[in-house]
Design a protein around this motif. Structure first.
Motif: not given
Length: 259
Positions: A131-141, A195-204
């Protein structure tokens, strides 16, 4: 001074309720900016008590009704592999706190399969990765999340990436199974660090004095294998939203007074 992209900054509020209000306000502003011109926003949610309080604050915020939720897709950083209506299930908590109260299309909510879905744990992992791969962006799955929410455990874990376990070092998969989790329930599905680190913003988001040590270590540059929170970072911004009780070991120069 505006921090450089991906720099870690800390935003401190006096109480957990104040933290939740700030995060809700910033989240809705970010989603509105992202979707204003019809762009899709992918959001990774977190579970736990803090995640639930934040989502409740989002649902109750006056600007929640101004968002075009048809442009927002929701995912989870991890999920407990339990029955679909189990109180421990992150998706169930998120639905109760927010998703059942906004006009988000069902197809925009991407849950991990539950333990009573007929899929095994490994099959649930494979289905989530597909399901994640269906919405892959920037060459990632996988999609690039506009915001990836993460809670932080007292041991420094994020999602279901626990210290000194093999899952935290996986780089060749979008999602992995967790068995014999240090925290119950024992079986889980988690996103991996890439996957986490490809996020534009990580909010902890973390509150309470029991989180102070983990926060201090994460900010001090501890090894991500020992303190997984130390290895979580967004491509544009990494923000720790904390209360005063959790902030006792935060270096002064990392505190953002203007965020």
């Amino acid at each position: 001074m505006e921090p450089a992209p991906a720099d870690k900054v800390v935003v401190i509020d006096p109480s957990p309720a104040a933290v939740a209000e700030r995060v809700a306000d910033r989240f809705l502003a970010r989603v509105r900016a992202r979707t204003r011109n019809g762009r899709i926003a992918h959001i990774a949610l977190t579970g736990g008590s803090t995640g639930g309080v934040v989502l409740q604050a989002v649902a109750q915020h006056p600007r929640a009704s101004q968002i075009d939720w048809s442009l927002v897709h929701f995912w989870w950083g991890d999920e407990r592999f339990v029955a679909h209506d189990d109180a421990d299930r992150n998706a169930a908590q998120s639905r109760n706190a927010l998703l059942d109260h906004i006009s988000v299309p069902a197809e925009n909510v991407h849950e991990v399969a539950a333990a009573d879905s007929g899929l095994s744990l490994d099959e649930a992992v494979a289905a989530y990765a597909a399901e994640l791969a269906r919405f892959g962006a920037d060459g990632e799955a996988w999609p690039s999340f506009a915001v990836c929410f993460l809670g932080v455990g007292a041991d420094g874990h994020v999602a279901s990436l626990f210290p000194d376990r093999p899952e935290v070092t996986v780089t060749d998969a979008a999602a992995v199974a967790v068995r014999d989790s240090p925290k119950p329930p024992p079986e889980r599905v988690t996103l991996t660090r890439p996957v986490i680190n490809s996020s534009k913003r990580v909010w902890l988001v973390l509150t309470g004095a029991d989180k102070a040590s983990a926060l201090g270590l994460a900010l001090a540059g501890a090894s991500y294998t020992n303190v997984p929170a130390a290895g979580a970072k967004g491509r544009k911004r990494t923000v720790f939203f904390v209360d005063e009780a959790a902030a006792s070991e935060v270096p002064e120069d990392l505190i953002d007074q203007n965020y």
